[in-house]
Design an enzyme around this catalytic site. Sequence first.
Site, PDB file in Angstrom:
ATOM      1  N   GLY A  46       0.870  -1.170   0.000  1.00  0.00           N
ATOM      2  CA  GLY A  46       0.000   0.000   0.000  1.00  0.00           C
ATOM      3  C   GLY A  46       0.898   1.207   0.000  1.00  0.00           C
ATOM      4  O   GLY A  46       1.878   1.258  -0.738  1.00  0.00           O
ATOM      5  N   GLU A  47       0.616   2.136   0.865  1.00  0.00           N
ATOM      6  CA  GLU A  47       1.450   3.346   0.957  1.00  0.00           C
ATOM      7  C   GLU A  47       2.045   3.338   2.365  1.00  0.00           C
ATOM      8  O   GLU A  47       1.336   3.524   3.352  1.00  0.00           O
ATOM      9  CB  GLU A  47       0.572   4.565   0.695  1.00  0.00           C
ATOM     10  CG  GLU A  47       1.302   5.667  -0.036  1.00  0.00           C
ATOM     11  CD  GLU A  47       2.322   6.335   0.868  1.00  0.00           C
ATOM     12  OE1 GLU A  47       3.493   6.452   0.462  1.00  0.00           O
ATOM     13  OE2 GLU A  47       1.950   6.717   1.985  1.00  0.00           O
ATOM     14  N   SER A  48       3.368   3.133   2.415  1.00  0.00           N
ATOM     15  CA  SER A  48       3.971   2.850   3.721  1.00  0.00           C
ATOM     16  C   SER A  48       3.861   4.023   4.702  1.00  0.00           C
ATOM     17  O   SER A  48       3.708   3.809   5.906  1.00  0.00           O
ATOM     18  CB  SER A  48       5.423   2.404   3.563  1.00  0.00           C
ATOM     19  OG  SER A  48       6.162   3.376   2.879  1.00  0.00           O
ATOM     20  N   CYS A  78       5.764  -5.745   0.045  1.00  0.00           N
ATOM     21  CA  CYS A  78       5.979  -4.405  -0.509  1.00  0.00           C
ATOM     22  C   CYS A  78       5.996  -3.337   0.591  1.00  0.00           C
ATOM     23  O   CYS A  78       6.950  -3.307   1.374  1.00  0.00           O
ATOM     24  CB  CYS A  78       4.972  -4.116  -1.612  1.00  0.00           C
ATOM     25  SG  CYS A  78       5.572  -2.829  -2.714  1.00  0.00           S
ATOM     26  N   ARG A 105      12.755   3.151  -0.592  1.00  0.00           N
ATOM     27  CA  ARG A 105      11.398   3.201  -1.173  1.00  0.00           C
ATOM     28  C   ARG A 105      11.425   3.603  -2.644  1.00  0.00           C
ATOM     29  O   ARG A 105      12.309   4.326  -3.067  1.00  0.00           O
ATOM     30  CB  ARG A 105      10.540   4.220  -0.421  1.00  0.00           C
ATOM     31  CG  ARG A 105      10.279   3.830   0.998  1.00  0.00           C
ATOM     32  CD  ARG A 105       9.441   4.905   1.667  1.00  0.00           C
ATOM     33  NE  ARG A 105       8.172   5.063   0.993  1.00  0.00           N
ATOM     34  CZ  ARG A 105       7.394   6.140   1.112  1.00  0.00           C
ATOM     35  NH1 ARG A 105       7.753   7.137   1.853  1.00  0.00           N
ATOM     36  NH2 ARG A 105       6.243   6.202   0.457  1.00  0.00           N
ATOM     37  N   ARG A 135       5.704   0.045  -7.793  1.00  0.00           N
ATOM     38  CA  ARG A 135       6.453   1.076  -7.041  1.00  0.00           C
ATOM     39  C   ARG A 135       7.209   0.431  -5.875  1.00  0.00           C
ATOM     40  O   ARG A 135       7.130   0.859  -4.719  1.00  0.00           O
ATOM     41  CB  ARG A 135       5.513   2.176  -6.541  1.00  0.00           C
ATOM     42  CG  ARG A 135       4.952   3.009  -7.711  1.00  0.00           C
ATOM     43  CD  ARG A 135       3.940   4.038  -7.284  1.00  0.00           C
ATOM     44  NE  ARG A 135       4.494   5.029  -6.363  1.00  0.00           N
ATOM     45  CZ  ARG A 135       5.309   6.018  -6.723  1.00  0.00           C
ATOM     46  NH1 ARG A 135       5.694   6.151  -7.975  1.00  0.00           N
ATOM     47  NH2 ARG A 135       5.732   6.884  -5.841  1.00  0.00           N
ATOM     48  N   HIS A 170       4.300  -8.362  -4.939  1.00  0.00           N
ATOM     49  CA  HIS A 170       2.930  -8.607  -4.437  1.00  0.00           C
ATOM     50  C   HIS A 170       2.439 -10.022  -4.754  1.00  0.00           C
ATOM     51  O   HIS A 170       1.701 -10.198  -5.731  1.00  0.00           O
ATOM     52  CB  HIS A 170       1.964  -7.625  -5.113  1.00  0.00           C
ATOM     53  CG  HIS A 170       2.028  -6.238  -4.586  1.00  0.00           C
ATOM     54  ND1 HIS A 170       1.158  -5.751  -3.642  1.00  0.00           N
ATOM     55  CD2 HIS A 170       2.879  -5.229  -4.866  1.00  0.00           C
ATOM     56  CE1 HIS A 170       1.453  -4.500  -3.366  1.00  0.00           C
ATOM     57  NE2 HIS A 170       2.499  -4.148  -4.101  1.00  0.00           N
ATOM     58  N   GLU A 172       0.097 -11.616  -3.511  1.00  0.00           N
ATOM     59  CA  GLU A 172      -1.371 -11.727  -3.369  1.00  0.00           C
ATOM     60  C   GLU A 172      -2.095 -11.304  -4.646  1.00  0.00           C
ATOM     61  O   GLU A 172      -3.295 -11.506  -4.770  1.00  0.00           O
ATOM     62  CB  GLU A 172      -1.854 -10.905  -2.167  1.00  0.00           C
ATOM     63  CG  GLU A 172      -1.964  -9.396  -2.378  1.00  0.00           C
ATOM     64  CD  GLU A 172      -0.620  -8.673  -2.439  1.00  0.00           C
ATOM     65  OE1 GLU A 172       0.441  -9.320  -2.399  1.00  0.00           O
ATOM     66  OE2 GLU A 172      -0.652  -7.431  -2.554  1.00  0.00           O
TER      67      GLU A 172
HETATM   68  N1  GLN Z   1       5.803   2.738  -2.897  1.00  0.00           N
HETATM   69  C1  GLN Z   1       5.069   2.302  -1.757  1.00  0.00           C
HETATM   70  C2  GLN Z   1       5.638   2.889  -0.482  1.00  0.00           C
HETATM   71  O1  GLN Z   1       6.745   3.276  -0.447  1.00  0.00           O
HETATM   72  C3  GLN Z   1       5.040   0.795  -1.649  1.00  0.00           C
HETATM   73  C4  GLN Z   1       4.397   0.232  -2.871  1.00  0.00           C
HETATM   74  C5  GLN Z   1       3.563  -0.964  -2.647  1.00  0.00           C
HETATM   75  O2  GLN Z   1       3.306  -1.418  -1.527  1.00  0.00           O
HETATM   76  N2  GLN Z   1       3.102  -1.512  -3.730  1.00  0.00           N
HETATM   77  O3  GLN Z   1       4.947   2.931   0.485  1.00  0.00           O
END
Ligand code: GLN
Length: 191
Positions: A46-48, A78, A105, A135, A170, A172
Amino acid sequence: MIVGVLALQGAFREHVAMLRQYNVNAKEIRLPSQLQDTDGLIIPGGESTTISKLIEEYCFTDRIKEYSLSGKPIFGTCAGSILLADKIEGRKQDFLNLIDIDIRRNAYGRQVASREIELDVEFLRPDSFRAIFIRAPIIESMGPDVIPFAWYNHSVVLARQDNILVSTFHPELTRDERIHGYFLNMVRYKV
Ligand code: GLN
């Protein structure tokens, strides 16, 4: 056996769906108290930064550390791998400090932010695994207790230290449950 999936932000539904497809009792975790009756935990992609803020806001930090200390397995995919890392490049403050890796990241850059590759995973040989990177971060270095299982472009993308498993891709998002299967063995048999 109950496997918790941290459901604060990101691709938690996909993990839950994959676990349920294979008849695993999966539980979405939104509060620390819900961890209590689980045997393993997945921290999704997700978005860390967002997930880390929510982890702090909902007082998960100490609870997840205790969870790991008690020997229960945790799988970070991720963004989940970023949250579990001992060091995050460019950040003074790190999050959970549960695996001796140094991670950067969004390290593949914008042009090549997402890709699918055939990955050679040590414990799945001779077959490969179709890995989806979005990403993704790069593991820049790792300590001697971390066991690498797969490499892409000279970087480790799947690794384990004791009860902590991380992937920068990922698993999943594919229909292939074999990496989840590896984690479920860690949970079920404590191996
Ligand atoms: N780019 C995201 C981050 O730094 C991680 C990307 C992902 O979980 N697919 O949070």
